[in-house]
Design an enzyme around this catalytic site. Structure first.
Site, PDB file in Angstrom:
ATOM      1  N   LYS A 170       0.849  -1.194   0.000  1.00 35.44           N
ATOM      2  CA  LYS A 170       0.000   0.000   0.000  1.00 35.44           C
ATOM      3  C   LYS A 170       0.885   1.245   0.000  1.00 35.44           C
ATOM      4  O   LYS A 170       1.458   1.616   1.015  1.00 35.44           O
ATOM      5  CB  LYS A 170      -0.918   0.026   1.230  1.00 35.44           C
ATOM      6  CG  LYS A 170      -2.101   0.957   0.972  1.00 35.44           C
ATOM      7  CD  LYS A 170      -2.585   1.709   2.179  1.00 35.44           C
ATOM      8  CE  LYS A 170      -1.795   2.934   2.532  1.00 35.44           C
ATOM      9  NZ  LYS A 170      -1.745   4.006   1.511  1.00 35.44           N
ATOM     10  N   CYS A 279      13.812  10.407   6.448  1.00 34.66           N
ATOM     11  CA  CYS A 279      13.782   9.964   7.850  1.00 34.66           C
ATOM     12  C   CYS A 279      15.191  10.055   8.402  1.00 34.66           C
ATOM     13  O   CYS A 279      15.442  10.544   9.491  1.00 34.66           O
ATOM     14  CB  CYS A 279      13.299   8.531   7.919  1.00 34.66           C
ATOM     15  SG  CYS A 279      14.247   7.424   6.858  1.00 34.66           S
ATOM     16  N   GLU A 378      10.357  16.143  14.746  1.00 31.40           N
ATOM     17  CA  GLU A 378      11.026  15.767  13.501  1.00 31.40           C
ATOM     18  C   GLU A 378      10.823  16.918  12.510  1.00 31.40           C
ATOM     19  O   GLU A 378       9.700  17.370  12.323  1.00 31.40           O
ATOM     20  CB  GLU A 378      10.429  14.491  12.912  1.00 31.40           C
ATOM     21  CG  GLU A 378      11.078  14.141  11.583  1.00 31.40           C
ATOM     22  CD  GLU A 378      10.529  12.883  10.929  1.00 31.40           C
ATOM     23  OE1 GLU A 378       9.307  12.677  10.945  1.00 31.40           O
ATOM     24  OE2 GLU A 378      11.345  12.118  10.391  1.00 31.40           O
TER      25      GLU A 378
HETATM   26  P1  NAD Z   1       2.562   8.557   7.028  1.00 31.89           P
HETATM   27  O1  NAD Z   1       2.672   7.884   8.340  1.00 31.89           O
HETATM   28  O2  NAD Z   1       1.614   9.674   6.886  1.00 31.89           O
HETATM   29  O3  NAD Z   1       2.146   7.508   5.900  1.00 31.89           O
HETATM   30  C1  NAD Z   1       2.907   6.335   5.659  1.00 31.89           C
HETATM   31  C2  NAD Z   1       2.001   5.273   5.066  1.00 31.89           C
HETATM   32  O4  NAD Z   1       1.087   4.851   6.070  1.00 31.89           O
HETATM   33  C3  NAD Z   1       1.160   5.745   3.888  1.00 31.89           C
HETATM   34  O5  NAD Z   1       1.079   4.714   2.931  1.00 31.89           O
HETATM   35  C4  NAD Z   1      -0.176   5.989   4.542  1.00 31.89           C
HETATM   36  O6  NAD Z   1      -1.245   5.903   3.623  1.00 31.89           O
HETATM   37  C5  NAD Z   1      -0.214   4.855   5.531  1.00 31.89           C
HETATM   38  N1  NAD Z   1      -1.170   4.984   6.629  1.00 31.89           N
HETATM   39  C6  NAD Z   1      -1.763   6.102   7.127  1.00 31.89           C
HETATM   40  N2  NAD Z   1      -2.615   5.770   8.127  1.00 31.89           N
HETATM   41  C7  NAD Z   1      -2.543   4.424   8.277  1.00 31.89           C
HETATM   42  C8  NAD Z   1      -3.173   3.490   9.151  1.00 31.89           C
HETATM   43  N3  NAD Z   1      -4.072   3.852  10.046  1.00 31.89           N
HETATM   44  N4  NAD Z   1      -2.844   2.186   9.036  1.00 31.89           N
HETATM   45  C9  NAD Z   1      -1.931   1.791   8.114  1.00 31.89           C
HETATM   46  N5  NAD Z   1      -1.314   2.620   7.259  1.00 31.89           N
HETATM   47  C10 NAD Z   1      -1.612   3.919   7.335  1.00 31.89           C
HETATM   48  O7  NAD Z   1       4.051   8.978   6.625  1.00 31.89           O
HETATM   49  P2  NAD Z   1       4.498   9.940   5.416  1.00 31.89           P
HETATM   50  O8  NAD Z   1       4.132  11.334   5.792  1.00 31.89           O
HETATM   51  O9  NAD Z   1       4.064   9.369   4.110  1.00 31.89           O
HETATM   52  O10 NAD Z   1       6.092   9.760   5.468  1.00 31.89           O
HETATM   53  C11 NAD Z   1       6.930  10.574   6.201  1.00 31.89           C
HETATM   54  C12 NAD Z   1       7.332   9.920   7.492  1.00 31.89           C
HETATM   55  O11 NAD Z   1       7.940   8.673   7.226  1.00 31.89           O
HETATM   56  C13 NAD Z   1       8.359  10.728   8.262  1.00 31.89           C
HETATM   57  O12 NAD Z   1       8.024  10.736   9.625  1.00 31.89           O
HETATM   58  C14 NAD Z   1       9.638   9.947   8.025  1.00 31.89           C
HETATM   59  O13 NAD Z   1      10.621  10.136   9.011  1.00 31.89           O
HETATM   60  C15 NAD Z   1       9.149   8.558   7.985  1.00 31.89           C
HETATM   61  N6  NAD Z   1      10.122   7.704   7.305  1.00 31.89           N
HETATM   62  C16 NAD Z   1      10.851   6.816   8.035  1.00 31.89           C
HETATM   63  C17 NAD Z   1      11.820   6.026   7.419  1.00 31.89           C
HETATM   64  C18 NAD Z   1      12.645   5.043   8.200  1.00 31.89           C
HETATM   65  O14 NAD Z   1      13.223   4.165   7.589  1.00 31.89           O
HETATM   66  N7  NAD Z   1      12.721   5.138   9.513  1.00 31.89           N
HETATM   67  C19 NAD Z   1      12.018   6.153   6.035  1.00 31.89           C
HETATM   68  C20 NAD Z   1      11.271   7.073   5.333  1.00 31.89           C
HETATM   69  C21 NAD Z   1      10.304   7.843   5.973  1.00 31.89           C
END
Ligand code: NAD
Length: 476
Positions: A170, A279, A378
């Site tokens: 997803k 991230c 962050e």
């Molecule tokens: P997000 O949490 O908004 O979304 C991530 C994914 O989760 C999307 O596909 C979203 O549709 C899905 N999602 C949302 N609600 C959900 C739920 N209730 N259940 C399951 N899935 C759900 O994150 P974003 O804004 O797309 O990405 C940025 C964030 O990701 C930042 O905080 C960044 O630090 C983090 N990130 C972490 C890493 C790592 O390896 N640690 C790598 C890249 C990004």
């Protein structure tokens, strides 16, 4: 969406528009999946698991290797799609596609080298052999964020597939197009129908259905800490195997003996790549007093060369192209964080003159308040707080003064300080005289509010199998 080898509309026939954050133009539309679509995708993946889990590992690996080769062949198209939906400059998008292909190759090769173990056991109950076998888990959910939609798809899908699992992926609702492009290449590579499915839709609407589905055994999530926390509240009581790659606020310590020029170059990439939407990155820099001025002036000079704009258009040298912030809300958050920081903005920090698009002039902020949003939260964009330090112990303490624990780095040639940083910085990863970069070969992941579990490396492969001990007795 791709379910069971078929390109399908959503059951409710609704769609989500995909918007280019640099131009605000609609570049595509994808189905808005509902619970019904997720149910179908999981049921399809469950059916496909039977045969795929029994397929010879060499064959599984060969398909993933073919998919990697196809990704390389179609790299330009994938990169263009990625730029149009995510905003990053084309060169960065190409870098991401290359990283994806490398990761797929890595797991295709690694899978054929990993074998179970066997050993003779103590003879208390008669002679016996113990074996440890590796069984695939079943249906895995791969949930990815908008910042690196392709590499983070690969880090989940590749180990899952070579280990014999099937997947429902997803992507973020704002960046589904390149992910669908990769799924198409997997199908072309000969992946049987139903082994990799992609549902597009809003996480807030279908996430819980996917994560809470009884037939999904393994969840690999990358995204925000708060989303991860919610996900755990659904998956935890159901005893699912989960890895969470969440937010970060990586500290960088630059000591007086450091190669300042090299440190500045690395910090520039570490903070401003992908318009700071990473991230892992250089999110707070602590510089030892004797080299603070030299470090900061070189940093500010280079940051001033960035020219935010449309990622499909190159900047004139020596200017450097930076893409937009992914959404207007994310940009507004960054502006509020800078405002709250209270430090001296040495360069950038404004929105610039753009008719369209959500841009932010990359910024360096000297000595913001330690309790400000700019330091505590962050910061997901091109804004870098810099601080001076006098005592090494103080630098370590301030580096650790965060709820996050993803990456970190130190710049020094003093072996005692390197050792201290390795031992004492509370993070999943520490780089020494190196940019924060996620090697496919090395386990990647955080601690504290940055999550748990590892992606990359052979360790990640292990997290897609159940180790089962088998004792063979009755030998005497
Ligand atoms: P997000 O949490 O908004 O979304 C991530 C994914 O989760 C999307 O596909 C979203 O549709 C899905 N999602 C949302 N609600 C959900 C739920 N209730 N259940 C399951 N899935 C759900 O994150 P974003 O804004 O797309 O990405 C940025 C964030 O990701 C930042 O905080 C960044 O630090 C983090 N990130 C972490 C890493 C790592 O390896 N640690 C790598 C890249 C990004």
């Amino acid at each position: 969406m791709l379910i069971g080898g078929e390109w399908r509309q959503a059951a409710g026939h609704e769609e989500i528009e995909v918007v280019n954050p640099a131009t605000e133009e609609v570049v595509g539309a994808v189905p808005k999946a509902s619970a019904e679509d997720v149910e179908l995708a999981v049921a399809t993946a469950k059916r496909a698991f039977g045969e795929w889990s029994r397929t010879d590992v060499e064959k599984r690996a060969a398909i993933v290797a073919r998919a990697a080769a196809l990704v390389e062949e179609h790299a330009k198209d994938l990169a263009a799609t990625l730029t149009s939906e995510q905003g990053k400059p084309l060169a960065e998008a190409m870098g991401e596609v290359t990283h994806l292909a490398h990761g797929l190759h890595y797991y295709a090769e690694a899978a054929t080298k990993v074998r179970g173990a066997h050993q003779e056991l103590p003879s208390a109950f008669g002679p016996a052999y113990g074996m440890v076998i590796r069984r695939p888990m079943g249906v895995c959910a791969a949930i990815t964020p908008y910042n690196f939609p392709l590499t983070l798809l690969g880090t989940k899908v590749a180990p899952a597939l070579v280990a014999g699992n099937t997947v429902v992926a997803k992507p973020a609702s704002t960046t589904p197009l390149a992910t669908l492009g990769v799924a198409r290449l997997f199908a072309e590579a000969g992946l049987p129908d139903g082994v990799l499915n992609v549902v597009t839709g809003r996480g807030s609407e279908i996430g819980d259905v996917l994560v809470g589905h009884p037939d999904v055994r393994r969840i690999a999530f990358t995204g925000e800490t708060e989303t991860g926390r919610h996900l755990m509240s659904v998956a935890g009581p159901l005893m699912k195997r989960v890895t969470l790659e969440l937010g970060g606020s990586d500290p960088v310590i630059v000591c007086a003996d450091a190669d300042v020029e090299a440190a500045v170059k690395a910090v520039i990439i570490g903070r401003y790549w992908n318009a700071g939407q990473a991230c892992l990155g250089c999110k707070r820099v602590y510089v030892e007093e004797p080299v603070y001025d030299a470090f900061v002036s070189a940093l500010v000079e280079r940051v001033g060369r960035y020219e935010p704009g449309d990622g499909t258009v190159k900047a004139e040298k020596p200017r450097l192209r930076m893409g937009p912030i992914h959404t207007r809300e994310a940009r507004d958050t960054l502006l509020a964080q800078i405002e709250d920081g209270g430090g001296e903005v040495l360069v950038g920090g404004g929105t610039g003159e753009h008719d369209k698009g959500w841009f932010l002039e990359p910024a360096v902020v000297a000595e913001p308040r330690a309790d400000s949003r700019l330091v505590r939260e962050e910061v997901f964009g091109p804004v870098l707080p810099v601080f001076r330090f006098a005592e090494f112990d103080d630098a370590i303490a301030r580096a650790n003064d965060t709820r996050y624990g993803l990456g970190s780095s130190i710049w020094t040639h003093d072996v005692r300080k390197i050792h201290r940083a390795a031992q004492d910085i509370d993070a999943g990863m520490t780089w020494v005289n190196q940019i924060h970069y996620g090697y496919d070969e090395l386990p990647f992941g955080g601690i504290k509010d940055s999550g748990f579990g590892k992606e990359h490396g052979l360790e990640a492969l292990d997290s897609y199998v159940e180790l089962k001990s088998v004792v063979v007795g009755g030998l005497a």
